[in-house]
Scaffold this active site. Structure first.
Site, PDB file in Angstrom:
ATOM      1  N   ASP A   1      -7.831  -5.237   8.894  1.00  0.00           N
ATOM      2  CA  ASP A   1      -7.364  -4.020   8.237  1.00  0.00           C
ATOM      3  C   ASP A   1      -7.185  -4.168   6.738  1.00  0.00           C
ATOM      4  O   ASP A   1      -6.497  -3.376   6.115  1.00  0.00           O
ATOM      5  CB  ASP A   1      -6.068  -3.523   8.883  1.00  0.00           C
ATOM      6  CG  ASP A   1      -4.950  -4.548   8.746  1.00  0.00           C
ATOM      7  OD1 ASP A   1      -5.213  -5.640   8.210  1.00  0.00           O
ATOM      8  OD2 ASP A   1      -3.833  -4.249   9.178  1.00  0.00           O
TER       9      ASP A   1
ATOM     10  N   GLY B   1      -6.463  -5.712  14.079  1.00  0.00           N
ATOM     11  CA  GLY B   1      -6.034  -6.683  13.065  1.00  0.00           C
ATOM     12  C   GLY B   1      -6.879  -6.718  11.809  1.00  0.00           C
ATOM     13  O   GLY B   1      -6.385  -7.095  10.748  1.00  0.00           O
TER      14      GLY B   1
ATOM     15  N   VAL C   1      -7.866   0.832  11.198  1.00  0.00           N
ATOM     16  CA  VAL C   1      -7.165   0.280  10.028  1.00  0.00           C
ATOM     17  C   VAL C   1      -5.850   1.007   9.762  1.00  0.00           C
ATOM     18  O   VAL C   1      -5.018   0.531   8.993  1.00  0.00           O
ATOM     19  CB  VAL C   1      -8.046   0.310   8.751  1.00  0.00           C
ATOM     20  CG1 VAL C   1      -9.256  -0.602   8.925  1.00  0.00           C
ATOM     21  CG2 VAL C   1      -8.480   1.719   8.393  1.00  0.00           C
TER      22      VAL C   1
ATOM     23  N   GLU D   1       0.822  -1.209   0.000  1.00  0.00           N
ATOM     24  CA  GLU D   1       0.000   0.000   0.000  1.00  0.00           C
ATOM     25  C   GLU D   1       0.855   1.258   0.000  1.00  0.00           C
ATOM     26  O   GLU D   1       1.924   1.300   0.607  1.00  0.00           O
ATOM     27  CB  GLU D   1      -0.884   0.022   1.249  1.00  0.00           C
ATOM     28  CG  GLU D   1      -1.845  -1.142   1.300  1.00  0.00           C
ATOM     29  CD  GLU D   1      -2.599  -1.221   2.617  1.00  0.00           C
ATOM     30  OE1 GLU D   1      -3.745  -1.674   2.588  1.00  0.00           O
ATOM     31  OE2 GLU D   1      -2.045  -0.837   3.666  1.00  0.00           O
TER      32      GLU D   1
ATOM     33  N   ARG E   1       3.424   4.234  16.065  1.00  0.00           N
ATOM     34  CA  ARG E   1       2.307   5.136  15.791  1.00  0.00           C
ATOM     35  C   ARG E   1       0.972   4.405  15.883  1.00  0.00           C
ATOM     36  O   ARG E   1      -0.048   4.995  16.255  1.00  0.00           O
ATOM     37  CB  ARG E   1       2.489   5.899  14.490  1.00  0.00           C
ATOM     38  CG  ARG E   1       2.155   5.153  13.188  1.00  0.00           C
ATOM     39  CD  ARG E   1       0.677   5.231  12.809  1.00  0.00           C
ATOM     40  NE  ARG E   1       0.444   4.869  11.431  1.00  0.00           N
ATOM     41  CZ  ARG E   1      -0.359   3.866  11.043  1.00  0.00           C
ATOM     42  NH1 ARG E   1      -0.975   3.109  11.922  1.00  0.00           N
ATOM     43  NH2 ARG E   1      -0.532   3.631   9.766  1.00  0.00           N
TER      44      ARG E   1
ATOM     45  N   THR F   1      -4.411  -9.673  15.531  1.00  0.00           N
ATOM     46  CA  THR F   1      -3.953 -10.921  14.930  1.00  0.00           C
ATOM     47  C   THR F   1      -3.772 -10.686  13.434  1.00  0.00           C
ATOM     48  O   THR F   1      -4.215  -9.668  12.903  1.00  0.00           O
ATOM     49  CB  THR F   1      -4.971 -12.051  15.176  1.00  0.00           C
ATOM     50  OG1 THR F   1      -6.221 -11.688  14.577  1.00  0.00           O
ATOM     51  CG2 THR F   1      -5.174 -12.264  16.670  1.00  0.00           C
TER      52      THR F   1
END
Lengths: 355, 355
Positions: A237, A235, A303, A66, A122, A211
């Site tokens: 996301d 998790g 996310v 991404e 972060r 997870t």
């Protein structure tokens, strides 16, 4: 005759993994988490100044790569991040990242930095910041389900920012739990290793799920979650990757970062597109309320959003200039005459011949 | 006790500006242009394998910052590139760039490279590759309007790939023309400096326009362009930035890289959205014809597309591994146990204390 040196405008500060570790150790993990949360909170407060776009994801059978750009009109930042759950098997990180901060007026990068460590920090800082606004009053105990690379950062962020003093750990792999127990020793937390998810959430005011399977999973089922808790769901996301049973979602008040992205990637991909959610930035500005009752289940469907990385880049850019934890990369061609890129190569060649 | 060294999986090859100059000098500018054109042609031929998306642009009053990702399913590449016409005034480049190539299966970067020089080369290689398919038979003379950083690369690409032997230069700034004349001396080209655009296109079989103003400009008017020529329009490459009069467009057969991007950024932003265009990759595969008559005006409305950068990254990634023109950057955290990012920081800290 010596070779031409890179011009000053060609050099961009670079923070390596080692440089980032130096900065973290200098500030302390908890100190850096607190600082990062402050920068992230500032940027949520001025949310409307940002140029926002869902991240650009390239999905493949094994994972996703991404790019996450954003800008506040003065600076521009982006992060490259991958998510490859099977990387673990070859000794690689599930998530690695690096990022760049640039000056909008010239388009020139001003910082390149590793962000594998910085993203871990972060993400934890964001989780704890959100929980500071949403968790039940007097929260002291957090269940930490999933004890991978993100877990210790989450625990310390909730200690430093939310006042959590007890962590109940659970992972399907007991070795992961033991690693987290070991790493959290002597950090001022009571740490309890649990054998099941059910055991971990006993008495927990906050439930964090983190997870990594890329599949629709059900880490939490509806009967496990009592009223009044805050759920910090990390998790789920990406499309096809969720952790919570749908029934938990419909019982909860759901808070998100940027709805167009979360509806694709978050737990709420299981819900209709018009299911009501609250944008967290509006809680920060006071435009809307966070938690309104003791019995309410609040859910942060996290996310990760580009502004959080921007905040982290902004922070590191200020921090690193007070240190020597960086190198300078010869990244940008800087000929004497900006229109003479070609001549720069030729002059360099003549310098090499003469040297 | 010594400090832990970065793990091997943390290190990513980096080609600096200096490294790129070494590679260019090693191959020769024309040699590299020919090689790049071959890689770009290969990737146009397998166009349908690519995950394509218009670039993600962040516009500001002074310019634009763009991310250009693409993937062929095995490798993923992206380029960061800015376009800031006023940078010239502060001694900076109008266009700077860097790029990353990654392995899709792990998401790990395998190459980071400067792309200011590489973009100049791939842009010229693409132009000449397209002209090879579209230019009139026996073309020998090219008008080069706009004599900035891109111009010499264009001229040498058209020499090496299309057999052009005469260049007619024009720029509104005579100093730019003089720079190009100087740089092109002894390169096997007949170079003519012209005082006007009209003079430059006299007898030209190919007209290349490459100017940088961020505004609707009219470098070429309709009465200047005779039948049979090929126009290589480079400079109109973002919204509000064009070089050609609309009437030239309607007289031409227009070839583009990726229509969804070109309709926003190219010369054809002046035309209705349904104005017919031909996708260049279909000319390469033979699915459609390129030039069909001696009197036809062919126009390559070039804006630059992510696959071209991908081709360039793929080429450099193969080339650089046969050389020492790179450094290794400690970019990716690589703990002994991939789930133990936190422990890695702590162990590094203990190593520093003991050292």
């Amino acid at each position: 005759m010596s070779l031409p040196k890179p011009g000053p405008m060609s050099l961009v500060p670079f923070v390596s993994v080692e440089g980032m570790m130096q900065l973290i150790l200098q500030q302390g993990v908890e100190g850096m988490l607190v600082d990062l949360a402050a920068y992230i909170e500032d940027d949520f407060r001025r949310w409307e100044q940002f140029d926002k776009t869902p991240r650009i994801a390239a999905h493949s059978p094994e994972g996703v790569i991404e790019l996450m750009p954003t800008s506040d009109g003065r600076s521009y930042g982006f992060k490259y991040v991958n998510g490859h759950p099977k990387n673990f098997q070859s000794g690689r990180q599930t998530v690695t990242a690096f990022g760049v901060l640039s000056d909008v007026d010239t388009g020139y990068p001003v910082l390149i930095t590793e962000m594998t460590l910085l993203t871990a920090l972060r993400t934890a800082a964001t989780s704890a910041l959100v929980a500071k606004y949403l968790m039940p009053k007097g929260a002291r105990t957090m269940a930490m389900i999933g004890n991978g690379a993100q877990s210790e950062f989450q625990c310390l962020a909730f200690k430093a920012i939310c006042g959590i003093d007890t962590i109940r750990l659970y992972d399907i792999d007991p070795n992961a739990t033991q690693k987290a127990v070991h790493n959290l020793q002597g950090k001022g937390l009571t740490v309890v290793a649990c054998k099941t998810g059910e055991e971990a959430i006993e008495g927990a005011d906050i439930i964090t799920t983190c997870t990594a399977d890329k599949q629709f999973a059900t880490i939490l089922t509806d009967n496990m979650v009592g009223s009044g808790v805050h759920i910090n769901a990390i998790g789920g996301d990406c499309p096809g990757k969720t952790e919570l049973h749908r029934d938990i979602l419909t019982r909860s008040d759901i808070f998100v970062e940027f709805p167009p992205q979360t509806r694709i990637e978050g737990e709420i991909q299981q819900l209709p597109e018009d299911h009501p959610v609250t944008e967290f930035w509006q809680v920060v500005t006071g435009a809307t309320k966070g938690r309104t009752s003791d019995r309410q289940i609040t859910l942060f469907d996290s996310v990760g959003f580009a502004t959080e990385d921007f905040s982290a880049l902004r922070y590191i850019n200020e921090l690193v200039r007070q240190s020597d934890a960086f190198q300078k990369l010869d990244l940008l061609a800087d000929p004497d005459d900006p229109r003479d890129l070609f001549g720069m190569i030729e002059r360099y060649g003549r310098g090499m011949d003469a040297a």
